[in-house]
Scaffold this motif. Structure first.
Motif, short mmCIF file in Angstrom:
data_model
loop_
_atom_site.label_atom_id
_atom_site.label_comp_id
_atom_site.label_asym_id
_atom_site.label_seq_id
_atom_site.Cartn_x
_atom_site.Cartn_y
_atom_site.Cartn_z
N UNK A 113 -53.14 133.53 -9.21
CA UNK A 113 -53.33 133.45 -7.76
C UNK A 113 -54.60 134.19 -7.34
N UNK A 114 -54.97 135.21 -8.11
CA UNK A 114 -56.07 136.09 -7.73
C UNK A 114 -57.32 135.35 -7.22
N UNK A 115 -57.89 134.37 -7.99
CA UNK A 115 -59.14 133.75 -7.52
C UNK A 115 -58.96 132.96 -6.22
N UNK A 116 -57.74 132.64 -5.89
CA UNK A 116 -57.49 131.83 -4.70
C UNK A 116 -57.01 132.64 -3.50
N UNK A 117 -56.94 133.96 -3.69
CA UNK A 117 -56.30 134.77 -2.66
C UNK A 117 -56.97 134.62 -1.30
N UNK A 118 -58.29 134.73 -1.27
CA UNK A 118 -58.99 134.66 0.01
C UNK A 118 -58.79 133.27 0.63
N UNK A 119 -58.92 132.25 -0.18
CA UNK A 119 -58.75 130.89 0.35
C UNK A 119 -57.34 130.68 0.87
N UNK A 171 -51.07 125.63 -6.08
CA UNK A 171 -51.07 126.96 -5.46
C UNK A 171 -49.71 127.28 -4.86
N UNK A 172 -49.12 126.27 -4.21
CA UNK A 172 -47.82 126.50 -3.59
C UNK A 172 -46.77 126.82 -4.68
N UNK A 173 -46.92 126.17 -5.80
CA UNK A 173 -46.03 126.43 -6.92
C UNK A 173 -46.17 127.89 -7.38
N UNK A 174 -47.40 128.32 -7.52
CA UNK A 174 -47.62 129.71 -7.93
C UNK A 174 -47.01 130.68 -6.92
N UNK A 175 -47.24 130.39 -5.64
CA UNK A 175 -46.71 131.27 -4.60
C UNK A 175 -45.19 131.29 -4.65
N UNK A 227 -49.57 140.38 -3.44
CA UNK A 227 -49.33 138.95 -3.66
C UNK A 227 -47.90 138.51 -3.33
N UNK A 228 -46.89 139.35 -3.62
CA UNK A 228 -45.56 138.94 -3.18
C UNK A 228 -45.47 138.78 -1.65
N UNK A 248 -55.36 140.11 6.76
CA UNK A 248 -56.20 141.31 6.92
C UNK A 248 -56.28 142.08 5.60
N UNK A 249 -55.12 142.34 5.00
CA UNK A 249 -55.10 143.17 3.79
C UNK A 249 -55.78 142.46 2.62
N UNK A 250 -55.65 141.16 2.53
CA UNK A 250 -56.26 140.44 1.42
C UNK A 250 -57.78 140.45 1.54
N UNK A 251 -58.25 140.13 2.72
CA UNK A 251 -59.71 140.12 2.88
C UNK A 251 -60.30 141.49 2.65
#
Ligand code: FAD
Ligand code: FAD
Ligand code: CA
Lengths: 626, 626
Positions: free
Chosen positions: B558-564, B513-517, B318-319, B285-288
Motif C-alpha cells: 500500500x505504501x507507494x499508493x498511500x498519497x494517491x 488497491x481496495x483489496x489491499x485495504x 495504514x489500518x 492530513x496524517x498521510x500527506x
C-alpha cells in the motif's frame, strides 16, 4: 443543598482508613501535610481563580500567567513560561555549563533577572536532534560564535516561554570551527533587551499560535525564533563536556558524556510522576460523577441505578483507578532509581545507566500514552456532560496529550527500549493458574508477565536473526519490537506494584485495597493483551477465562471503596476544576449555575439576531434552504 | 515554492487510476461531480473562511453560524443550529406528526419561518429516555397541555440550536391525563416571540456554556430550558401513534409504533457515513504530512527518511486508511438497508426491523469509537506539529468526539446489540490458514470472523444460562457481552467490504488497491483482537504469526499508493483546513506564515510586560521564586 454531602452514602461504605491511604498516595506524612496545606491556601485565594479560563481570548489567557508568575508555582495549575526556565534552562546550565558558567549565570537565573527557555526543536527537526540545522560558527578574529538560521526549517519552533517572555535561551546548534562540523551543542543566547524587551537586532521572535483546547497549553507562549548572524562571546557555549579554545580547537573535557543522560532520566521521571497526577485527577472526576449519575433500573418509582454499578462502567473505570495507583508507585521507584544513578555517577560507576535510561524512556512512553487515553475514557464515562468544559476533562485532555510527544515521541522511545532489550539475556518460564484465585498470587503473576515479555523478545530476536543486516531487520520488524517493549515496561510496572505490597503499610484495610488495585491492574492487562499471552503460550484459554472471572470479582470488591479511593488523592475542588467531580457530589445545581456564566448569556436575545435571524424568520432573506 | 507540488514524487509512484478511485469513494460519478463542484465553490468564497475560528471568542464563533445560515449548509464545515432544525425537528414532525400536523407545521419549517430544535435530554436524564421528568398534563377545562419542569434536573439540557436561536422545540415530556401517566411523548412548543425573539412568559432559556475545543462544537448553541406551567393547545402533541381526545382519553392509532425506529435507523446511518468522512479527513492530513516529514536516517548528507517509511508509522497509519474505506462501504450498505426497511415498513413487513435496528446501533457505536480514536492517533502521527490548531486535527477531534455520546451512548448501544445477539441462533466453523497468503482469501477470513463472533456469543450464552435470573446474568456479564457485540459488528464491516470487492469496479488498479485495504483492515483486526481469536480457538498462534507476516507485506504494497489513496477522497485544502495536510505538501513555509496571525503577535512586546515582566527582571517584585 449547600453544605450537604451527596456522596455520604458512598463514603459510609468504605472498608479502609482513608487518611492512612492519603499518606500512602502522597508518599509520606510530611508530603501529605505540605501539599494539603498548600492546596487549601491556593483554593481560597482569588488570584488562583481558573474557572473562567476557557472563556478568555488568547491574550487574556497568557496574561494570567504573568500575573501569577512570582507565586506558588506548583499550585498554579497551568503550563507557564517558568516551567521551562526552572525545568530546562537552569538544569541545562547546571548539567552542561562549566563551573565558571554556572557561577555567572545561575544567580541571574535564580533571581529571575533573566528568564530563559530551552530552544532545541526546529520547524524541520524534533526527534532527530542530530539533524538540527541552526549553526554556531566560531569566528577566531573576534573570539565569538555566529549563531545563524540558514533555512526556514532551521527556525526554532516550539520552545515554551520563547514567544513572548524569555530574555535568554539555551540554543542548540551545529558547532563549526575552522570549517569543520563538531555536532550539536548548547549556547546561551540573549534574545531580548533587558530594558525594553525588544528582540535584539537580527533576532525574529513570535508565538507559534493556538494549540489544542481553549485554555490548556495556550497559557504557554511556545515560540518561533530566527537568527540572522547573531554574535555571542565564546564563553557562552556550554563547555562542560567539549571546549572550544581561543584558537577554535575542540578539546574533550574529562567529564564523561553520560552525565548528560542523567538530566534526561531526571526529566522523564518527573513526567511519570505527572502521569499519575493527571490520571488520578481524571479518575477522581469520573468516579465521583459515576456515583452521582443515575440512569435506568428504577423499580416501582425508586431511585435509578448509579451508573458506577454497571459492570461495563466498572470494567472501563476501575482499571484506570488501578493504573493511577500503579503509576504512582512506579514513579516513586523511578525517583529512587534516579537518586541511585546520580550517586553512582558521582562515584564514576556508569554500569546501571543504560538500564535506567531505557527504563525511564519506556515508562515515560507507557504511562503518558495510557494516561492520555484514560483521560478521554473518563470523559466518555461521564456521558454528555463530560463534553462540557465545566467537567474539567476536555481541558485536562488537551493540556495533557503533548506529554506523549515532548521529551521524546512515545514510539521513538519504545524503539529505544526495544534496542536495549535486544541486547539483554532472556529467560523462560510457565504459568501456574488453575483456579481464578491463582491470579492473585504474586509469584504466578510475575512469572506470566516475565514469560510473556521474554518470549516476545525471543521471537523478535529470532526473526531479527533471519536478516543479513540487523538494522534492516530492526526497521522491518519495528512494529513487533514496539510491542515487545510495551510488554517489558508493563512488567516493570507490575513488579514495582507487587514490591510495594511487600512493604509494611499501616492503616486499617489500606493494604487490602492496594492489593485489589494491583490485581485489577494486572489481570486487566492480561485481558487486554490476551493475544500476547496466548500466542506466546504463557497462559491457556482456560486460564484466560479464569482471569476474566477473577476480574469481575475484583471489581465487586473495589466497588464500595471507589469513592474513598479517589478521596485518598486528597484533591481540592479548586484543583480538580470540575463540576462533575465535586467532592460533595452536588453536581446538578452547580452545572446549572455554571451555564449562565457563558458570555452568550449576557443578553437574552443574541447579538446578530436583528441582522440574520429576524430577516430569515420574516422571509426577507433570499437564500434560505429549499 | 508557490505552485510547486512537494508531493509529486509520491504521486508518481501511484499504481492505480486515482480518478476512478475518486468515483468509487464518492459512490457514483454524479455524486463525485456534484461534491467536487460545490467544494471548489465554497473554497473560493471568503464567506466560508474558517482558518481564524480557533482565535475567536465565544461570541465571535457563534456569529459565524448565523451569517452563513441560509447558505450552502453542507459545506459550512461546522455544527450549526440548522443541523437540528433539518436533522431532527423536521423529521420528528414527519415521523410522529399526524397528517394535519404535518400540513400545518412543515411548510413553516421548510421556509424557516420558524426554527426548531429537538429537546429530549434533560440535566438528569439522557440515555434513559423513559426517565425524563418534564410533564405535559392535559387540562380538559381549556383543552390544553400544561408543560412543566417540576425539578431542576428536569431542565432540558443539551439540545442544539436551543440556547440562542430556536423559536420552537419538540419537547419530550411525560404525558399525564386524568391523573394517569402515559409514557414519554413529543410536543411542539413555541419558545420565543416571533417578533422580538424574547422567550415567552414562563420560559427560561440559555446556552449551557463552553464545550471541548476552541471552535469545534462551540459554534452550536446547545441550550438549557425550563418551563413554568406553559400552556399549549392539545393539537400540538405529536399524535401519529397515540392520540389524546378532547376528553383526555388516550387512543392508540393503527400506525405501528415500530415506524419510529425507522427514523432512528435513518439518523444513525448518517452518523456512520459521517464517521468515514471525519476519519478520511484525519487520515488524509496524517498521510500527506508523513510523506512530507523527514526525520533520521540521512546517509552521507542525503535526504532523511520520510516518516511514512517507518514500519511503526505504517502499522499505525495504514489500518486507519483501510478503516476509512471500510466505513465508507459499510455506510453505503446501511443506506441501502434503510431504504429496504422503509419499503418493507410501507408494505407492513416488520420482519427485518429488529436486525436493521441492531445493525445500525452497533455500527454507529463501532465506527464512531474507532473514528474518535483514529483522529487522535493521526494527531500523534504528526508529532509536535499535530498539536497546533493549524494542523486541523485538534479541532477535528474536539468536534467529532461527541458522536460517541449523542444519538445513543456507544456502550449502551453495544449492550442493545448484545441483547439482540443473545436471541439469535449461532453456527460453528474453523480457520483454514496455512500460509501467510491464505489470509487474503475471502472465504477463510469470513469464516474466522464468523467463528470468533459466534463463539464469543456462545460463551456468553453459556455463562448466562448459569444465572437463575437472565437479567442478573446480563448485568453481571455485560462487559463480556459488549466484546461479543463488537466482534459481531466487525464481522459486518468485514463482510460488507468483501461484498464490495465482488462488484465490478472499473479503473486501472483500483480493485487491487481496495483489496489491499480490505485485507489490511481485516488482518489488523485479527492482530488487534488476537486474544478473541486465540481464546475461542478460531485460529492458532502459528496462524496469528502468519497474519503478522501478511500484514507487513500488505503495508509495503500500500505504501507507494498511500498519497494517491488519500487524494482519492478529493478534499480541497479549504475543506481539510490543515496546514500539515496541504495537497501540495508545502508545509513549512505555510506553518511559519500561519504563526504570525496569532493575536499575541500583534505586538512585539506583549501586553502586561510593563506590569509583570519588567518589574520582575528588575527585582522590583517581591515574591519571585527562590
Ligand atoms: C506542547 C509542546 C511543548 C514543547 N516544548 C518544547 C521546548 O520547550 N523546547 C524544545 O526544544 N522543544 C519543545 N517541543 C518540541 C518537542 O520536543 C518535539 O515536538 C518532540 O521531540 C517530537 O518531535 P517531532 O515534533 O519532530 O516529531 P516527529 O519526529 O516529526 O514525529 C512524527 C512522526 O514520525 C515518527 N517517527 C519519527 N522518527 C521515527 C523513527 N526513527 N522511527 C519510527 N518513527 C519515527 C513519530 O513516531 C511520529 O509518529 C514541544 C512540543 C510540544 C508539543
Ligand atoms: C454535542 C452534543 C449534542 C447533543 N445534542 C442533543 C440534542 O440536540 N437534543 C437532545 O435531546 N440531546 C442532545 N444531546 C444529549 C445526548 O443525546 C446525551 O448526552 C446522550 O444520549 C448520552 O446520555 P447521557 O448524557 O445521559 O449519558 P449517561 O447515560 O449519563 O452516561 C454516563 C455513563 O453511564 C453509562 N451508562 C448509562 N446507562 C447505562 C446502562 N444501562 N448500562 C451500562 N452503562 C450505562 C454510559 O455508558 C456512560 O459511560 C447532545 C449531547 C452532546 C454531547
Ligand atoms: Ca494563570
Amino acid at each position: 443543598m449547600e453544605g450537604m454531602d451527596h456522596l455520604a452514602h458512598e463514603r459510609n461504605k468504605t472498608e479502609f482508613d482513608v487518611d492512612a491511604m492519603k499518606i500512602v498516595w502522597a508518599g509520606s506524612r510530611h508530603a501529605f501535610e505540605l501539599s494539603d496545606r498548600m492546596a487549601r491556601l491556593v483554593a481560597s485565594d482569588p488570584a488562583f481563580r481558573k474557572d473562567d479560563r476557557t472563556r478568555l481570548g488568547r491574550k487574556g489567557i497568557l496574561r494570567l500567567t504573568e500575573e501569577e508568575a512570582g507565586q506558588l508555582r506548583n499550585f498554579v495549575d497551568e503550563p507557564s513560561f517558568t516551567d521551562l526556565h526552572w525545568g530546562m534552562f537552569v538544569p541545562a546550565i547546571k548539567g552542561q555549563g562549566t563551573d565558571e558558567q554556572q557561577q555567572k549565570w545561575l544567580p541571574l537565573a535564580y533571581k529571575m533577572q533573566i528568564i530563559g527557555c530551552y530552544a532545541q526543536t526546529e520547524l524541520g527537526h524534533g526527534s532527530n536532534v542530530q539533524g538540527l540545522e541552526t549553526t554556531a560558527t566560531f569566528d577566531p578574529d573576534t573570539d565569538e560564535f555566529v549563531i545563524h538560521s540558514p533555512t526556514l526549517t532551521s527556525s526554532k519552533w516550539w520552545p515554551g516561554g520563547l514567544g513572548k517572555i524569555s530574555t535568554h535561551a539555551i540554543v542548540y546548534a551545529r558547532l563549526i570551527t575552522n570549517g569543520q562540523e563538531h555536532g550539536v551543542h548548547g549556547f546561551i543566547v540573549q534574545l531580548r533587551s533587558l530594558d525594553d524587551h525588544m528582540p535584539l537586532p537580527g533576532i525574529t521572535i513570535g508565538d507559534i499560535g493556538m494549540k489544542f483546547g481553549n485554555g490548556a497549553y495556550n497559557t504557554m507562549d511556545n515560540g518561533v525564533l530566527k537568527f540572522d548572524h547573531i554574535r555571542i562571546p565564546r564563553n557562552q557555549m556550554l563547555m562542560r563536556v567539549l571546549q572550544v579554545t581561543r584558537e577554535g580547537k575542540c578539546v574533550q573535557s574529562n567529564v564523561p558524556r553520560q552525565l548528560i543522560y542523567g538530566t534526561m532520566v531526571f526529566v522523564r521521571q518527573t513526567i511519570v510522576a505527572d502521569a499519575s497526577t493527571a490520571l488520578s485527577r481524571a479518575v477522581c472526576i469520573a468516579t465521583r460523577y459515576s456515583a452521582v449519575r443515575r440512569q435506568f433500573g428504577s423499580q416501582d418509582g425508586g431511585m435509578e441505578t448509579q451508573v458506577i454499578d454497571y459492570k461495563t462502567q466498572q470494567s472501563r473505570l476501575f482499571p484506570l483507578l488501578a493504573s493511577a495507583y500503579a503509576f504512582r508507585f512506579v514513579g516513586e521507584w523511578l525517583k529512587w532509581l534516579y537518586m541511585d544513578v546520580t550517586q553512582r555517577l558521582q562515584a564514576k560507576d556508569f554500569s546501571t545507566l543504560p538500564e535506567a535510561h531505557a527504563c525511564t524512556a519506556g515508562l515515560k512512553s507507557l504511562t503518558t500514552t495510557a494516561t492520555a487515553d484514560a483521560i478521554e475514557e473518563c470523559r466518555k464515562l461521564c456521558g454528555g456532560h463530560g463534553y462540557l468544559c465545566a467537567s474539567g476533562l476536555p481541558e485536562l485532555f488537551a493540556v495533557y496529550v503533548p506529554a506523549c510527544t515532548y521529551e521524546g515521541d512515545n514510539v521513538v522511545l519504545l524503539l529505544q527500549v526495544a534496542r536495549f532489550l535486544m541486547k539483554t539475556d532472556l529467560l523462560h518460564c510457565c504459568c501456574d493458574v488453575q483456579r481464578a484465585e491463582d491470579w492473585l498470587k504474586p509469584g504466578v503473576v510475575l512469572e506470566a508477565f516475565e514469560a510473556r515479555s521474554a518470549r516476545m523478545c525471543v521471537a523478535c530476536a529470532k526473526n531479527l536473526s533471519k536478516f543479513e543486516n540487523p538494522e534492516d531487520g530492526f526497521a522491518e520488524l519495528s512494529a513487533d519490537l514496539v510491542e515487545a517493549a510495551v510488554a517489558h515496561c508493563q512488567l516493570i510496572v507490575v513488579s514495582k506494584f507487587i514490591d510495594k505490597l511487600q512493604q509494611d503499610i499501616p492503616g486499617k484495610g489500606v493494604k487490602q485495597q492496594l492489593q485489589n488495585l494491583c490485581y485489577i491492574y494486572v489481570v486487566n492487562l492480561v485481558h487486554k493483551y490476551l493475544g500476547d499471552f496466548l500466542s506466546t503460550g504463557c497462559i491457556t484459554p482456560k486460564q484466560a477465562s479464569l482471569a476474566n472471572d477473577q476480574l469481575r470479582s475484583l471489581y465487586s470488591q473495589i466497588r464500595p471503596n471507589a469513592i474513598a479511593l479517589v478521596d485518598a488523592f486528597n484533591y481540592t475542588d479548586h484543583y480538580l476544576g470540575s463540576v462533575l467531580g465535586r467532592s460533595d457530589g452536588n453536581v446538578y445545581p452547580k452545572l446549572y449555575e455554571e451555564a449562565w456564566k457563558d458570555p452568550l448569556n449576557d443578553s437574552v436575545v443574541p447579538d446578530g439576531y436583528h441582522e440574520y435571524v429576524h430577516p430569515m424568520l420574516k422571509q426577507q432573506l433570499r437564500n434560505a434552504r429549499l
